[in-house]
Design an enzyme around this catalytic site. Sequence first.
Site, mmCIF file in Angstrom:
data_model
loop_
_atom_site.group_PDB
_atom_site.id
_atom_site.type_symbol
_atom_site.label_atom_id
_atom_site.label_comp_id
_atom_site.label_asym_id
_atom_site.label_seq_id
_atom_site.Cartn_x
_atom_site.Cartn_y
_atom_site.Cartn_z
ATOM 1 N N LYS A 153 -0.084 -7.285 -18.129
ATOM 2 C CA LYS A 153 0.531 -6.822 -19.377
ATOM 3 C C LYS A 153 1.409 -7.934 -19.937
ATOM 4 O O LYS A 153 2.081 -8.641 -19.182
ATOM 5 C CB LYS A 153 1.356 -5.564 -19.108
ATOM 6 N N SER B 49 2.144 2.317 -23.474
ATOM 7 C CA SER B 49 2.039 1.050 -24.152
ATOM 8 C C SER B 49 1.125 0.049 -23.422
ATOM 9 O O SER B 49 0.737 -0.955 -24.008
ATOM 10 C CB SER B 49 3.438 0.433 -24.298
ATOM 11 N N SER C 112 4.063 4.676 -19.855
ATOM 12 C CA SER C 112 3.128 3.681 -20.375
ATOM 13 C C SER C 112 2.023 3.287 -19.405
ATOM 14 O O SER C 112 1.174 2.470 -19.744
ATOM 15 C CB SER C 112 3.890 2.420 -20.795
#
Lengths: 466, 470
Positions: free
Chosen positions: A68, A143, A168
Amino acid sequence: MVPLIQSLVKKHLERLAAEDVNLDDFAPKVIEKAKALQERFSPFITINEKLASENMPRHVMKLPFSVKDNICTRGIRTTAGSKILEPYVPPFDATCIHQIKNAGGFVVGKTMMDEFGFGTFATNCAYGAPKNPIDPTRVCGGSSGGAACVAAAAEFPHIAIAQSTGGSITAPAAFTGTVGITPTYGRVSRWGLIDYANSMDRIGAIGKCVYDAALGLSIISGYDPMDSTSLNAPKTDYTALLGSEIKHLRVGVPVEYFGADVDESIKRNALDMIKGLESFGVTWEEVSLPSTKYAISAYYLIAMSEASTNLAKFCGLRYGMEGPLDGNYEQYFAQLRGKYFGEEAKRRIILGTYARMSGYRDAYYLKALKVRAKIIGEFRKAFGRVGVIATPSMPIIAPRFDEVKKLTPVENYAMDRMTVPSNLAGLPTISVPSGTSSGMPTGIQFIGNYEQEGTLVAVAGACEQV
Amino acid sequence: MAGVMIGIEVHCQLNTESKLFCSNSNDMRNKKPNESVCPICLGYPGSKPVINKHAIELGMRIGLALDCKIADSMFFSRKTYFYPDMSKSYQITQYEVPLATEGYLTVGDTKIRIRRVHIEEDPAKLMHVGGDITNAEYVLIDYNRSGVALAEIVTEPDFTTPKQVHQFLDNLLSILEHLGVYDSSKEATLRCDANISLDGGERVEVKNITGFENVEKALNFEIIRQNGMKRMEVKVERETRHFDSDSNTTKSLRKKEYEEDYGYIFDPDLPVIKISKEWVSSIKKNMPELPDQRVKRFVKQYALDEYTASVLIYADKNLADFYEECCRNYNKPQTVANWMMNYLLKSLNWRSERIKNSKVRVGTFVELLTLIENGTITERYAKELIKEYVDTGISPKELMKKSSSGKIDLDAVVKKVLEENKKAVDEYRSGKQEALKFLLGRVLVATNKQADPKLINEALLKQLGASIAQ
């Protein structure tokens, strides 16, 4: 016993052990495949193309990881999904990146995310939005949307390093039919993680199956003196807990998570899964977590308060975007922040700053901390009776991009109601597929007591066999 | 000066090896700008602070020395403000619960209450190029100072005169040095903000004053300025001012119509630290000797008067250390004290030097005292010599060799004087004792007043006697 779901990662490790992988072209080929994925679903902000040309000894690059983009990677651009960090190349690796490299892993690319983690659908990113591999008109969830997208779509062995503040990891895992582990707060070092809300930020893993996610967590967990909130607990191989007995496990089913605001088919899939676990000797009972209804408010107040201080450092000095040196300092940074922060980041800075202003601090920020303590207390009480708590992962299936656009901020925030309470408490969770609804995957989320990731892996592994 | 109320905040850079939240060195000697920095003190994204426990212990020492209550747990908060000296745009500091509270320090007969002592990080240093803070062309930032551990010591507004503040700061400095928490020789700084109000009027803050003399000057200026405003019936406004040491005046920086809002939150990167009773008592047990205790000991051990002992101890902790070391090597404490108080200190002050950074050493200083004692040099000459010694650090013996006037051939001078003053010699021989005094005066003049009169007397009598025998 039904065999575990075939893991590409496991198979790859077996082939590596048998020296059956041509490491000379393995990494470059993976990069090519990642580029193809990017064409179809845009899960990456940056693909680590340098890797193919780097003079790195190939034999150390064995297992592909996507990371990420809010996790610092030395020499690889790290933007946290924000324009303000567009040129930022960190001078150091996050601790989890060290661990990945030490384990023989390599970074394929940095995955798409909502700016600084501010979103539930991975649509608030300055660099685009990943498309759901199952239905590209739909979002991946956020996210950590890019992470889940790669995990779902990759045809190569791969583990996605993801991160959660309010859900997330669970949200995109549920929307893409993958498995996401969010460990106990402190289990994985936050050193090198670009902060959203430090008291809740957790790095975890998403994989195609429980094995992949469990392996990812095993690699990146461990005590780290560079993170003062790091958990001082021994490293564990969670893959070894797959298939372990869960005969006496009691599953708590909290009534507050099965209300009218959750899609019927999602509730049904979750309850069917829980009943399916009965064949493993698991029993279940209803539990109550009455403060759940305050969790969203408390979460957003705390998260935004912390976020607004974390984002204060982005002033166009030292790193990231810079602007023309006009006017005084205040004019300079105000202009720069106005230009490069996205709308949601600005909203959260303003709301967070408001919530901690003197005069409002007691009513908002401090009150939210009290609610948080109450929620933690209720979880503790529940874990006196049950081993894990099961809930739907998300109240809806992955929405279409046009549906997301129509949501107001408040409707948007409310989507996190299944995931926010455990994130406020710092409890470990795992999301596994529970079935489908309208052709889209649904997820069931298990919340474990502190440091009980092993139990979560075991019960999630059982779900794969139901 | 009825109605003057002054309270101060002192920021003391703590004598830790490394900064408060990272492992960069705290020692700023010979450091280029932005050399002692890392991702943590530069506030890089992804970096996290890790507390330096030693800083807490030094803070506890300060708290205990000032008779404060020590908190039973501590945590840090984020104080958010946008200013280029703050790498994260928030300062990690203590807000709700400081490390230590409710202490005091007595200055003369006045008890100055200590409101709080807390630990925080220092911001970076700003260099205002082409002017001062109010009119610089541009600003350079040196992050070497960013993240250095500070103790902030806040008093109640108990001072009524600027002089008291100066005395308080002198005492406090000595305490901090005795505690080993502050070491100016490593270029650590002690900075002071002062709040002053007259007759219950608005409070004016004068920020970042370096040097205790300047604190007194700034406050004296404020009293004159605010009194002047009152006479002209202009309302004193609440504001922050800056002291300009070139003009000895204060200039307005910003008006404060309302309390500044820093939006404090708990720093979620740093967990709560328990301060156990055992921890506090172990700090207490290992507390170094404090200045007050040391004064008493000096009076007892070296038979000094309290004034002398206080000067030696409160002027500079290192001076008192130097004194004790000298006494170990030269067993005449009173002589050591006299020479230090009357001559050494004067020379150091004239050079605005502190003993630790000077070239003065115990060995060479004791050598000087020994030379005086055994009559090799006169006291008068020693008083001249000490200036050169403090300047150069060259041992007194070496200096004497270098200087032709060092060793006076007294016998030769006396012989010459006797030859030139035959009349006085005759008068002496005829019984006139005043003639001896006259001859002594001549010899003294001839040696540029460098020779010891006692020795001159001896030499005169010897030669006069010899000539009688002839």
